[in-house]
Design an enzyme around this catalytic site. Structure first.
Site, PDB file in Angstrom:
ATOM      1  N   PRO A 276      49.647 117.224  27.877  1.00 54.77           N
ATOM      2  CA  PRO A 276      51.125 116.926  28.037  1.00 54.77           C
ATOM      3  C   PRO A 276      51.245 116.321  29.508  1.00 54.77           C
ATOM      4  CG  PRO A 276      50.179 119.122  28.460  1.00 54.77           C
ATOM      5  CD  PRO A 276      49.087 118.463  28.009  1.00 54.77           C
ATOM      6  N   ARG A 278      55.117 114.679  30.012  1.00 61.78           N
ATOM      7  CA  ARG A 278      56.354 115.181  30.055  1.00 61.78           C
ATOM      8  C   ARG A 278      56.605 116.623  30.191  1.00 61.78           C
ATOM      9  NH1 ARG A 278      59.599 110.929  28.049  1.00 61.78           N
ATOM     10  NH2 ARG A 278      57.541 110.535  27.203  1.00 61.78           N
ATOM     11  N   TYR A 318      64.214 102.178  27.302  1.00 60.76           N
ATOM     12  CA  TYR A 318      64.142 102.806  25.993  1.00 60.76           C
ATOM     13  C   TYR A 318      65.396 103.472  25.607  1.00 60.76           C
ATOM     14  CZ  TYR A 318      59.596 103.741  28.479  1.00 60.76           C
ATOM     15  OH  TYR A 318      58.255 103.782  29.229  1.00 60.76           O
ATOM     16  N   CYS A 346      71.711  93.748  39.921  1.00 63.03           N
ATOM     17  CA  CYS A 346      72.173  92.841  39.275  1.00 63.03           C
ATOM     18  C   CYS A 346      71.559  92.641  37.707  1.00 63.03           C
ATOM     19  CB  CYS A 346      72.288  91.525  40.076  1.00 63.03           C
ATOM     20  SG  CYS A 346      73.533  91.935  41.557  1.00 63.03           S
ATOM     21  N   TYR A 374      58.233 110.632  34.485  1.00 58.68           N
ATOM     22  CA  TYR A 374      58.358 109.097  34.306  1.00 58.68           C
ATOM     23  C   TYR A 374      59.744 108.637  35.020  1.00 58.68           C
ATOM     24  CZ  TYR A 374      54.992 109.924  30.725  1.00 58.68           C
ATOM     25  OH  TYR A 374      53.786 110.423  30.011  1.00 58.68           O
TER      26      TYR A 374
HETATM   27  N1  LLP Z   1      47.848 111.201  27.181  1.00 58.76           N
HETATM   28  C1  LLP Z   1      47.712 109.712  26.883  1.00 58.76           C
HETATM   29  C2  LLP Z   1      46.620 109.062  26.678  1.00 58.76           C
HETATM   30  C3  LLP Z   1      48.795 108.946  27.122  1.00 58.76           C
HETATM   31  O1  LLP Z   1      48.930 107.753  26.958  1.00 58.76           O
HETATM   32  C4  LLP Z   1      50.209 109.901  27.592  1.00 58.76           C
HETATM   33  C5  LLP Z   1      51.409 108.835  27.838  1.00 58.76           C
HETATM   34  C6  LLP Z   1      50.107 110.908  27.581  1.00 58.76           C
HETATM   35  C7  LLP Z   1      49.067 111.785  27.298  1.00 58.76           C
HETATM   36  C8  LLP Z   1      51.445 111.941  27.927  1.00 58.76           C
HETATM   37  O2  LLP Z   1      52.393 111.819  27.059  1.00 58.76           O
HETATM   38  P1  LLP Z   1      53.785 112.710  27.466  1.00 58.76           P
HETATM   39  O3  LLP Z   1      53.131 113.994  26.856  1.00 58.76           O
HETATM   40  O4  LLP Z   1      54.181 112.615  28.771  1.00 58.76           O
HETATM   41  O5  LLP Z   1      54.670 112.007  26.316  1.00 58.76           O
HETATM   42  N2  LLP Z   1      57.247 105.946  30.087  1.00 58.76           N
HETATM   43  C9  LLP Z   1      57.256 106.667  28.909  1.00 58.76           C
HETATM   44  C10 LLP Z   1      56.232 107.526  28.413  1.00 58.76           C
HETATM   45  C11 LLP Z   1      54.844 106.757  28.328  1.00 58.76           C
HETATM   46  C12 LLP Z   1      54.041 107.500  27.947  1.00 58.76           C
HETATM   47  C13 LLP Z   1      52.505 106.879  27.802  1.00 58.76           C
HETATM   48  N3  LLP Z   1      51.431 107.755  27.589  1.00 58.76           N
HETATM   49  C14 LLP Z   1      58.772 107.450  28.905  1.00 58.76           C
HETATM   50  O6  LLP Z   1      59.308 107.454  30.045  1.00 58.76           O
HETATM   51  O7  LLP Z   1      59.079 108.108  27.863  1.00 58.76           O
END
Ligand code: LLP
Length: 419
Positions: A276, A278, A318, A346, A374
């Site tokens: 995890p 986020r 997004y 801008c 993020y």
């Molecule tokens: N593991 C791997 C291999 C990943 O690529 C990611 C996220 C995670 C874990 C963690 O995912 P989470 O639990 O945070 O959803 N910038 C985007 C999110 C991109 C996530 C990329 N990989 C946003 O702001 O929503």
């Protein structure tokens, strides 16, 4: 008592943050300012560890790499998943033990592999997750014979936006049907310790079907691999645990996700692992920004603030929704109105969205919710705009995690002779 009740609620809403303290912080450190509450990230970790007993939890550092955040989660017992050589270096330097660190190599540049191989040698126990046969060859060329995990493309994707759905994207991982053979080959040159997949950032309480399918396929693969006599230590089913960005959304029912995960995995000798990002940090952070302009336009008003897409990129990239709250001391007495909150960049996409707020006035402080994941990480210097500061709260203490950049920081990379 479940950790999701009592002193550890499943979500901290923007309305729960103490306005006066946030106003004091803005006064002291200036805006835009990321504020991160370390205790909340500890709570999120504890809730997850309770819902997922006997599971290895690797924090996906890409969500927030501030050193106090890495340290706090590691102190709680978390491992850390790194997405680049830079993250790997920072995480190890922050003191996370090598045996709790995974590096997920996605089309890794040579420089990343050079650094990863050196660090894995220096910090024993680091696991490198490879998503292509090429990556394995390139590691072997560098004399690496350590811990390897194979990233598999499970053919299942999920996410809050197509840009964060990875599981069905051929860029990530080796095709599932080739995985067992590849891992068997890899086991001859490396220590083959795990298999990995990540569907995307979108596990939600409403629909766990993609998650179940991914985990089910990983369970099958684990049994296949174990049947071939490869003793893997873990099956990593990735991250993507959702958080409520809108007030009407419910928090994720972690117990239900954990149960679905166990059930879909089935009987395997290897331990379950999750990653995890986020979920652990989103609601531990807010972004503070000041209203500098209120412009009446036909049909409404544009409220100009200091934070834009270079500060918090998610709405522009997004179309992500982030709650906004007006922290003006007399906000409760003001009539609410529909406004567009826009940044100083801008570009027409530079907006924090449409919001219903107590009538904003120049000088008001606004708080943007769920900015702990993020947020700072995706900030940029576009428009030669220095990145904001970030402070970390721990109880009554506040300390700077990243100082505010200056224009000199922006130009510091230019060689003298060009200046
Ligand atoms: N593991 C791997 C291999 C990943 O690529 C990611 C996220 C995670 C874990 C963690 O995912 P989470 O639990 O945070 O959803 N910038 C985007 C999110 C991109 C996530 C990329 N990989 C946003 O702001 O929503």
């Amino acid at each position: 008592m479940s950790a999701a009740t009592g002193s550890n609620p499943a979500v901290r809403r923007l309305a729960d943050w103490p306005a006066e303290r946030l106003r004091d912080l803005a006064e002291e450190y200036g805006t835009p300012l990321y504020v991160f509450d370390i205790e909340r990230t500890r709570e999120n970790y504890r809730r997850m560890a309770e819902a997922f007993p006997e599971t290895e939890i690797y924090y996906a550092a890409k969500a927030n790499t501030a050193r106090p955040v890495l340290r706090a989660l590691a102190d709680e017992g978390a491992g850390v998943e790194c997405a680049s050589a830079g993250e790997l270096a920072r995480v190890l330097d922050a003191g996370v033990p090598g045996e709790r660190v995974h590096y997920t190599a996605v089309n890794p540049p040579a420089r990343d592999l050079d650094v990863a191989v050196r660090l894995a040698d220096e910090y024993p126990g680091v696991t490198i997750t490879a998503g292509a046969a090429d990556t394995l060859d390139r590691l072997a060329e560098r004399g690496y014979d350590g811990r390897i995990c194979l990233r598999v493309n499970p053919g299942v994707g999920a996410g809050h936006h197509e840009k964060v759905s990875t599981g069905g994207d051929a860029k990530f991982g080796v095709p599932a049907e080739r995985a067992a053979d590849l891992l068997e080959d890899a086991a001859e040159s490396f220590e083959a310790v795990g298999i990995h997949a990540h569907a995307g950032s979108g596990i939600s309480g409403e629909d766990l079907s993609a998650h179940r399918e991914l985990v089910g396929r990983m369970g099958e693969l684990a049994r296949e691999v174990e049947g071939r006599g490869i003793d893997i230590e873990f099956v990593d089913v990735g991250g993507g645990f959702g958080v409520p960005y809108a007030p009407k959304e419910d928090p994720l029912d972690l117990e239900a996700v954990a149960e679905a995960t166990r059930e879909a995995l089935g009987d395997v000798d290897a331990a379950l692992a999750v990653e995890p990002g986020r979920y652990l940090v989103a609601d531990a952070g807010v972004l503070l920004t000041e209203v500098n302009t209120v412009k009446e336009v036909p049909g409404g008003a544009v409220v100009g603030v200091g934070a834009g897409m270079t500060t918090l990129a998610r709405p522009a990239i997004y179309d992500a929704h982030h709650e906004i709250r007006n922290l003006a001391p007399d906000a409760a007495e003001r009539p609410e109105r529909e406004v567009t909150v826009a940044g100083p960049v801008c570009e027409s996409g530079d907006s924090l969205g449409e919001h219903r707020l107590p009538d904003p006035e120049r000088g008001d402080l606004l708080a943007v919710g769920n900015a702990g994941a993020y947020g700072y990480e995706m900030a940029s210097q576009y428009n030669s705009r220095p990145r904001p500061a970030s402070v970390v709260l721990d109880g009554d203490d506040a300390r700077v995690a990243r100082r505010r950049e200056t224009i000199a920081d922006v130009t510091a990379v230019e060689p003298e002779e060009n200046v």
